[in-house]
Every structure is written in structure tokens, then in C-alpha cells.
Write a protein that holds these residues in place. Structure first.
Motif, PDB file in Angstrom:
ATOM      1  N   GLU A  46     -49.738 -26.832 -59.863  1.00 17.47           N
ATOM      2  CA  GLU A  46     -48.969 -25.867 -59.081  1.00 17.47           C
ATOM      3  C   GLU A  46     -48.440 -24.774 -60.007  1.00 17.47           C
ATOM      4  O   GLU A  46     -47.885 -25.065 -61.070  1.00 17.47           O
ATOM      5  CB  GLU A  46     -47.787 -26.563 -58.396  1.00 17.47           C
ATOM      6  N   GLY A  47     -48.613 -23.536 -59.605  1.00 17.04           N
ATOM      7  CA  GLY A  47     -48.022 -22.420 -60.340  1.00 17.04           C
ATOM      8  C   GLY A  47     -46.551 -22.323 -60.003  1.00 17.04           C
ATOM      9  O   GLY A  47     -46.198 -22.207 -58.836  1.00 17.04           O
ATOM     10  N   VAL A  48     -45.706 -22.376 -61.012  1.00 16.44           N
ATOM     11  CA  VAL A  48     -44.263 -22.433 -60.812  1.00 16.44           C
ATOM     12  C   VAL A  48     -43.622 -21.058 -60.962  1.00 16.44           C
ATOM     13  O   VAL A  48     -42.825 -20.650 -60.120  1.00 16.44           O
ATOM     14  CB  VAL A  48     -43.638 -23.416 -61.810  1.00 16.44           C
ATOM     15  N   SER A  49     -43.992 -20.360 -62.029  1.00  7.49           N
ATOM     16  CA  SER A  49     -43.328 -19.088 -62.324  1.00  7.49           C
ATOM     17  C   SER A  49     -44.184 -18.277 -63.286  1.00  7.49           C
ATOM     18  O   SER A  49     -45.004 -18.841 -64.018  1.00  7.49           O
ATOM     19  CB  SER A  49     -41.947 -19.356 -62.945  1.00  7.49           C
ATOM     20  N   CYS A  50     -43.990 -16.965 -63.265  1.00  6.85           N
ATOM     21  CA  CYS A  50     -44.677 -16.073 -64.202  1.00  6.85           C
ATOM     22  C   CYS A  50     -43.728 -14.983 -64.643  1.00  6.85           C
ATOM     23  O   CYS A  50     -42.813 -14.603 -63.898  1.00  6.85           O
ATOM     24  CB  CYS A  50     -45.870 -15.378 -63.555  1.00  6.85           C
ATOM     25  N   ILE A  51     -43.992 -14.450 -65.829  1.00  8.69           N
ATOM     26  CA  ILE A  51     -43.291 -13.250 -66.277  1.00  8.69           C
ATOM     27  C   ILE A  51     -44.319 -12.329 -66.911  1.00  8.69           C
ATOM     28  O   ILE A  51     -45.112 -12.742 -67.766  1.00  8.69           O
ATOM     29  CB  ILE A  51     -42.136 -13.572 -67.247  1.00  8.69           C
ATOM     30  N   SER A  52     -44.329 -11.097 -66.455  1.00 10.72           N
ATOM     31  CA  SER A  52     -45.356 -10.170 -66.891  1.00 10.72           C
ATOM     32  C   SER A  52     -45.032  -9.570 -68.248  1.00 10.72           C
ATOM     33  O   SER A  52     -43.865  -9.429 -68.632  1.00 10.72           O
ATOM     34  CB  SER A  52     -45.496  -9.039 -65.865  1.00 10.72           C
ATOM     35  N   SER A  53     -46.072  -9.172 -68.947  1.00 11.84           N
ATOM     36  CA  SER A  53     -45.879  -8.373 -70.155  1.00 11.84           C
ATOM     37  C   SER A  53     -45.406  -6.980 -69.761  1.00 11.84           C
ATOM     38  O   SER A  53     -45.535  -6.568 -68.611  1.00 11.84           O
ATOM     39  CB  SER A  53     -47.196  -8.277 -70.920  1.00 11.84           C
ATOM     40  N   ARG A  54     -44.838  -6.276 -70.667  1.00 11.58           N
ATOM     41  CA  ARG A  54     -44.440  -4.863 -70.571  1.00 11.58           C
ATOM     42  C   ARG A  54     -43.313  -4.601 -69.578  1.00 11.58           C
ATOM     43  O   ARG A  54     -42.345  -3.936 -69.896  1.00 11.58           O
ATOM     44  CB  ARG A  54     -45.644  -3.988 -70.211  1.00 11.58           C
ATOM     45  N   ASN A  55     -43.429  -5.081 -68.331  1.00 14.43           N
ATOM     46  CA  ASN A  55     -42.429  -4.710 -67.324  1.00 14.43           C
ATOM     47  C   ASN A  55     -41.475  -5.832 -66.966  1.00 14.43           C
ATOM     48  O   ASN A  55     -40.458  -5.610 -66.317  1.00 14.43           O
ATOM     49  CB  ASN A  55     -43.104  -4.174 -66.058  1.00 14.43           C
ATOM     50  N   GLY A  56     -41.793  -7.067 -67.397  1.00 14.06           N
ATOM     51  CA  GLY A  56     -40.896  -8.186 -67.122  1.00 14.06           C
ATOM     52  C   GLY A  56     -40.837  -8.626 -65.689  1.00 14.06           C
ATOM     53  O   GLY A  56     -39.936  -9.395 -65.308  1.00 14.06           O
ATOM     54  N   ASN A  57     -41.780  -8.169 -64.846  1.00 17.41           N
ATOM     55  CA  ASN A  57     -41.803  -8.650 -63.464  1.00 17.41           C
ATOM     56  C   ASN A  57     -41.916 -10.163 -63.443  1.00 17.41           C
ATOM     57  O   ASN A  57     -42.614 -10.761 -64.260  1.00 17.41           O
ATOM     58  CB  ASN A  57     -42.986  -8.045 -62.707  1.00 17.41           C
TER      59      ASN A  57
END
Length: 129
Positions: A46-57
């Protein structure tokens, strides 16, 4: 050598907290979107969480929204997953993964579906009384 190493798992009582760390070596996390995933015995990953590079979304699965917080410390080349109000159903092996891609706001909900390039070995989280 490119490597992701998770740490911070353990046994905690329901309602407790843990902070997982995902430390990178051999590459710079700044340029990578990081995802946290979990897999319980007999269940699909299960995908729990993500944080993007550059913008921190950021993105959170409904099952953890309001309880988990993802953050990154680029100076330490580490991403964290703060887990509060833990429940027995949070019990799983937690993995972090990295992909050299920026995820924009309109697509952040699909960040767990990226083809991640690097994966850690996992850390066990057990929530039990």
C-alpha cells in the motif's frame, strides 16, 4: 553505492507514535520524490505517503491522513515519516522508495504509482497492546 536505509520501526502500543527515517547514500535526495509504502502479511503493498522533489508537494493515503506526516531534511539527505495515533492496522513492514522526478500538484494523488528506482530494505512497525 546507491542505497536507501529505513530505521525507526519497532513495537508500540495503540495510540502511540513512531518516526521512521529514510536515509539515502550514493545520491542526493533533493532531486528525488520519496514514497513510503507498507505491506502487511497476506496483503498487497500500500502506498502510504509521498513527498515531491523541488516543490515539497505531499500526498497521504486516506487510511493515514491526519495521523502521519512526511517531511524531508535535505541537509541530512533524509526523509521522515512521523506516525501518530497508531492503530493495530498500521502494523506492517514500511519501505521508502526514490524516483528522480518532480510531482506537480495536479498529479500528486498518483505519486504512489510512480516507477520508483530505488527501494530500502524495510523496517517493521508493530502496533499492539
Amino acid at each position: 553505492q546507491v542505497q536507501l536505509v529505513e530505521s525507526g520501526g519497532g513495537l508500540v502500543q495503540p495510540g502511540g507514535s513512531l518516526r521512521l527515517s529514510c536515509a539515502a547514500s550514493g545520491f542526493t535526495l533533493d532531486y528525488y520524490t520519496i514514497g513510503w509504502f507498507r505491506q502487511a502479511p497476506g496483503k498487497e503493498r500500500e502506498g502510504v505517503s509521498c513527498i515531491s522533489s523541488r516543490n515539497g508537494n505531499t500526498y497521504y493515503a486516506d487510511s493515514v491522513k491526519g495521523r502521519f506526516t512526511i517531511s524531508r531534511d535535505n541537509a541530512k539527505n533524509t526523509v521522515y515519516l512521523q506516525m501518530n495515533s497508531l492503530k493495530p492496522e498500521d502494523t506492517a513492514v514500511y519501505y521508502c522508495a526514490a524516483r528522480a522526478r518532480t510531482v506537480w500538484a495536479r498529479e500528486i494523488g498518483r505519486c504512489v504509482d510512480l516507477n520508483y528506482s530505488y527501494w530500502g530494505q524495510g523496517t517493521q512497525v508493530t502496533v499492539s497492546s
